[in-house]
Enzyme design. Structure first.
Site, PDB file in Angstrom:
ATOM      1  N   SER A 130       0.699  -1.218  -0.075  1.00 22.64           N
ATOM      2  CA  SER A 130      -0.034   0.056  -0.116  1.00 22.64           C
ATOM      3  C   SER A 130       0.994   1.240   0.069  1.00 22.64           C
ATOM      4  O   SER A 130       1.978   1.228   0.388  1.00 22.64           O
ATOM      5  CB  SER A 130      -0.858   0.019   1.356  1.00 22.64           C
ATOM      6  OG  SER A 130      -1.641   1.301   1.393  1.00 22.64           O
ATOM      7  N   LYS A 184      -4.421  -7.024   3.364  1.00 21.91           N
ATOM      8  CA  LYS A 184      -4.524  -5.768   2.577  1.00 21.91           C
ATOM      9  C   LYS A 184      -5.962  -5.314   2.099  1.00 21.91           C
ATOM     10  O   LYS A 184      -6.484  -4.432   1.964  1.00 21.91           O
ATOM     11  CB  LYS A 184      -3.678  -6.051   1.336  1.00 21.91           C
ATOM     12  CG  LYS A 184      -3.641  -4.933   0.243  1.00 21.91           C
ATOM     13  CD  LYS A 184      -3.279  -3.637   0.799  1.00 21.91           C
ATOM     14  CE  LYS A 184      -3.018  -2.495  -0.330  1.00 21.91           C
ATOM     15  NZ  LYS A 184      -3.882  -2.302  -1.311  1.00 21.91           N
ATOM     16  N   HIS A 187      -7.552  -3.439   4.643  1.00 20.83           N
ATOM     17  CA  HIS A 187      -6.999  -2.119   4.548  1.00 20.83           C
ATOM     18  C   HIS A 187      -7.811  -1.263   3.626  1.00 20.83           C
ATOM     19  O   HIS A 187      -8.246  -0.354   3.680  1.00 20.83           O
ATOM     20  CB  HIS A 187      -5.620  -2.052   4.304  1.00 20.83           C
ATOM     21  CG  HIS A 187      -4.923  -0.892   3.782  1.00 20.83           C
ATOM     22  ND1 HIS A 187      -5.373  -0.424   2.246  1.00 20.83           N
ATOM     23  CD2 HIS A 187      -4.196  -0.090   4.458  1.00 20.83           C
ATOM     24  CE1 HIS A 187      -4.697   0.788   2.318  1.00 20.83           C
ATOM     25  NE2 HIS A 187      -3.878   1.033   3.487  1.00 20.83           N
ATOM     26  N   ASN A 188      -8.185  -1.774   2.291  1.00 15.60           N
ATOM     27  CA  ASN A 188      -9.065  -1.186   1.399  1.00 15.60           C
ATOM     28  C   ASN A 188     -10.242  -0.873   1.642  1.00 15.60           C
ATOM     29  O   ASN A 188     -10.694  -0.201   1.497  1.00 15.60           O
ATOM     30  CB  ASN A 188      -8.677  -1.898   0.109  1.00 15.60           C
ATOM     31  CG  ASN A 188      -7.488  -1.622  -0.711  1.00 15.60           C
ATOM     32  OD1 ASN A 188      -6.561  -1.477   0.019  1.00 15.60           O
ATOM     33  ND2 ASN A 188      -7.294  -1.945  -2.093  1.00 15.60           N
ATOM     34  N   GLU A 191     -10.298   1.923   3.808  1.00 15.84           N
ATOM     35  CA  GLU A 191      -9.841   3.107   3.001  1.00 15.84           C
ATOM     36  C   GLU A 191     -11.109   3.637   2.295  1.00 15.84           C
ATOM     37  O   GLU A 191     -11.567   4.812   1.960  1.00 15.84           O
ATOM     38  CB  GLU A 191      -9.020   2.553   1.882  1.00 15.84           C
ATOM     39  CG  GLU A 191      -8.495   3.643   0.630  1.00 15.84           C
ATOM     40  CD  GLU A 191      -7.570   2.942  -0.485  1.00 15.84           C
ATOM     41  OE1 GLU A 191      -6.553   2.439   0.082  1.00 15.84           O
ATOM     42  OE2 GLU A 191      -8.089   2.820  -1.428  1.00 15.84           O
ATOM     43  N   TYR A 192     -12.186   2.633   1.686  1.00 17.20           N
ATOM     44  CA  TYR A 192     -13.383   3.149   1.249  1.00 17.20           C
ATOM     45  C   TYR A 192     -14.191   3.702   1.976  1.00 17.20           C
ATOM     46  O   TYR A 192     -14.733   4.966   1.739  1.00 17.20           O
ATOM     47  CB  TYR A 192     -13.978   1.856   0.742  1.00 17.20           C
ATOM     48  CG  TYR A 192     -13.668   1.286  -0.616  1.00 17.20           C
ATOM     49  CD1 TYR A 192     -12.334   0.857  -1.085  1.00 17.20           C
ATOM     50  CD2 TYR A 192     -14.883   0.980  -1.738  1.00 17.20           C
ATOM     51  CE1 TYR A 192     -12.008   0.286  -2.326  1.00 17.20           C
ATOM     52  CE2 TYR A 192     -14.587   0.375  -2.843  1.00 17.20           C
ATOM     53  CZ  TYR A 192     -13.189   0.086  -3.042  1.00 17.20           C
ATOM     54  OH  TYR A 192     -13.049  -0.355  -4.476  1.00 17.20           O
TER      55      TYR A 192
HETATM   56  C1  6PG Z   1      -3.161   1.452  -1.703  1.00 14.90           C
HETATM   57  C2  6PG Z   1      -4.562   1.313  -2.425  1.00 14.90           C
HETATM   58  C3  6PG Z   1      -4.344   0.755  -3.810  1.00 14.90           C
HETATM   59  C4  6PG Z   1      -5.596   0.835  -4.486  1.00 14.90           C
HETATM   60  C5  6PG Z   1      -6.077   1.873  -4.819  1.00 14.90           C
HETATM   61  C6  6PG Z   1      -7.303   2.000  -5.762  1.00 14.90           C
HETATM   62  O1  6PG Z   1      -3.183   0.811  -0.726  1.00 14.90           O
HETATM   63  O2  6PG Z   1      -2.224   1.656  -2.386  1.00 14.90           O
HETATM   64  O3  6PG Z   1      -5.472   0.710  -1.707  1.00 14.90           O
HETATM   65  O4  6PG Z   1      -3.997  -0.700  -3.364  1.00 14.90           O
HETATM   66  O5  6PG Z   1      -5.630  -0.029  -5.520  1.00 14.90           O
HETATM   67  O6  6PG Z   1      -6.488   2.886  -3.784  1.00 14.90           O
HETATM   68  O7  6PG Z   1      -8.481   1.362  -5.275  1.00 14.90           O
HETATM   69  P1  6PG Z   1     -10.048   1.409  -5.917  1.00 14.90           P
HETATM   70  O8  6PG Z   1      -9.689   1.461  -7.452  1.00 14.90           O
HETATM   71  O9  6PG Z   1     -10.709   0.090  -5.721  1.00 14.90           O
HETATM   72  O10 6PG Z   1     -10.596   2.725  -5.454  1.00 14.90           O
END
Ligand code: 6PG
Length: 482
Positions: A130, A184, A187-188, A191-192
């Site tokens: 990430s 991971k 984590h995402n 992030e969302y």
């Molecule tokens: C990271 C991000 C990365 C991810 C983008 C786009 O940790 O560097 O999570 O891995 O690919 O943020 O994600 P989306 O296209 O699903 O928004």
């Protein structure tokens, strides 16, 4: 010209991430090699003219240039391509070599690859990376899982290229098999949720309080100097200051509202459903990206159900921004707490042997969800490494309690003004049910038994019961059936 067997690390996939990571590895004193089937990408790498980086268009020569046991990392799009690259790699590598998948692969694919590569004598590491392009170049956060012995061989390199927080590299072995990619993925998911919460805050500031770009910028700037400090607020602040030349408003105002997604948020929700672990703030964030794509329907509906001009936020004053800060803090805590709870549940189910404190530790730097609050999460798991849910930590409990009035004000005002804040309100309702010793789900039990004889349990009575519920067939007592 370098000799064969001299490169310490090989990278397959020379997109920006792959190329940046290789440069990061080279900066740290390692000779390394890159391969891509696009000649342009190989040329770009070689045009960097760095003595310690070699680009190859031929996979065999690439493999020959690597020290044994060879360490080869793939940074290619998730899915079938990863399987294809592995198949090609097996023709040029030798047993004992190490393959790292550094992309955002689905954890079940990593699980499968782990088993099949182990059977054939190769070492496999599924590793979440990430930090985006900048992280790859300057120091990402990395979440490797799978073959532990292989990780120990790669660890010195990964520790050098990772970001650093208080002297600690933001990389650590996550656990067995697909643990790295599962972590991971979560984590995402977080992030969302954080991105959705920031965009709902923007909505309140812009369409509720009628703030200008500059005023929105200032709110995020101030927040980012306090307990909400985070990478995502950092970039958001900058976005509101960015104007194209000759424009009077920020570029963000000209961007289409249809948000893209590569799928990791959806996977998090799907995995959580499979594990019966509620993560509503993350779920709604995935759904709102989906809803953003129904542009035509939304435009039509906006004409049928126009906003009521009589519904206006009255002048709220400075204290309102404090309430909003509290609401954001509350919901941000909820988003992290839901993600960490999912990791707790996955750990039980998949026997990954995860350490939640270690995960919080390596998320403190390098990754997209890095934030000041991760220090508090880390501290919570250091106090109790078996903590099932962050809401139960004393420090978090104390802070959340102070934010409850703020989130209630923000959610109720937005509801009354017709401003959509689904992630804020999901965070609040999740909390209100979480702190509820007695949910109304006893009624659902009764309904299921009524229409499907699915049975129910009674409070304080052993056994499983069924009732004939129709009033005409009323029986005196519920029947114990087992
Ligand atoms: C990271 C991000 C990365 C991810 C983008 C786009 O940790 O560097 O999570 O891995 O690919 O943020 O994600 P989306 O296209 O699903 O928004």
């Amino acid at each position: 010209m370098k000799l064969d067997n001299e490169n310490a690390f090989g990278m397959i996939g020379l997109g920006t991430m792959g190329s940046n990571l290789l440069q990061n590895i080279a900066d740290n004193g390692y000779n390394c090699a890159g391969y891509d089937n696009s000649a342009d990408k190989v040329d770009s790498l070689n045009n960097l003219k760095r003595d310690t980086i070699q680009g190859f268009s031929d996979l065999k020569t690439f493999a020959k240039s690597l020290k044994s046991p060879r360490i080869v990392m793939m940074l290619v799009p998730a899915g079938k391509i990863v399987d294809n690259v592995i198949e090609e790699l097996l023709l040029v590598l030798e047993k004992g070599d190490i393959i790292i998948d550094g992309g955002n692969s689905h954890f079940t694919d990593t699980e499968r690859r782990n088993i099949s590569l182990k059977e054939t004598g190769y070492h496999f590491i599924g590793m979440g990376v990430s930090g985006g392009e900048e992280g790859a170049r300057k120091g990402p956060s990395m979440m490797p899982g799978g073959d532990k012995k292989a990780y120990e061989i790669v660890e010195p390199i990964l520790k050098k290229i990772a970001a650093n927080v208080n002297g600690d590299a933001t990389v650590a072995y996550m656990g067995e098999r697909s643990a790295g990619h599962f972590v991971k993925m979560v984590h995402n998911g977080i992030e969302y949720a954080l991105m959705q919460l920031i965009s709902e805050t923007y909505e309140i500031l812009k369409n509720g309080l009628k703030y200008s770009d500059e005023e929105i910028h200032d709110v995020f700037k101030i927040w980012n100097e306090g307990r909400l400090q985070s990478y995502l607020l950092d970039i958001t602040r900058d976005i509101f200051a960015f104007k194209n030349e000759g424009e009077s408003v920020a570029l963000v105002n000209y961007i289409s509202d249809q948000a893209k997604a590569k799928g990791t948020g959806k996977w998090t929700s799907q995995a959580a459903m499979d594990l019966n672990c509620p993560i509503p703030t993350i779920d709604i964030s995935v759904s709102m990206r989906d809803l953003s794509h129904y542009k035509d329907l939304r435009v039509k509906a906006s004409k049928m159900y126009p906003s009521d001009d009589n519904l206006q936020y009255d002048d709220k004053g400075k204290d309102y921004i404090t309430a909003l800060e509290n609401a954001f803090y509350f919901s941000m805590v909820s988003a992290y707490a839901q993600g960490m709870h999912l990791l707790f549940k996955a750990n039980e189910e998949f026997k990954y042997d995860l350490n939640l404190d270690l995960i919080a530790k390596i998320w403190r730097g390098g990754c997209i969800i890095r934030s000041a609050f991760l220090e508090d999460i880390f501290a919570a798991y250091q106090i109790d490494s078996k903590l099932e849910h962050l809401f139960l930590d004393d420090f978090i409990h104390n802070n959340l309690t102070k934010c409850i009035a703020g989130i209630r004000t923000i959610v109720s005002d937005a509801v009354m003004q017709g401003i959509a804040i689904p992630a804020f309100s999901a965070s609040l309702s999740y909390f209100d049910n979480f702190r509820c010793a007695s949910m109304p789900t006893n009624l659902i039990q009764a309904q299921r038994d009524y229409f499907g004889a699915h049975t129910y349990e009674l409070i304080g009575k052993e056994g499983v019961f069924h009732t004939i519920w129709e009033i005409n067939n009323k029986t005196e007592q519920s029947d114990l059936i087992s």
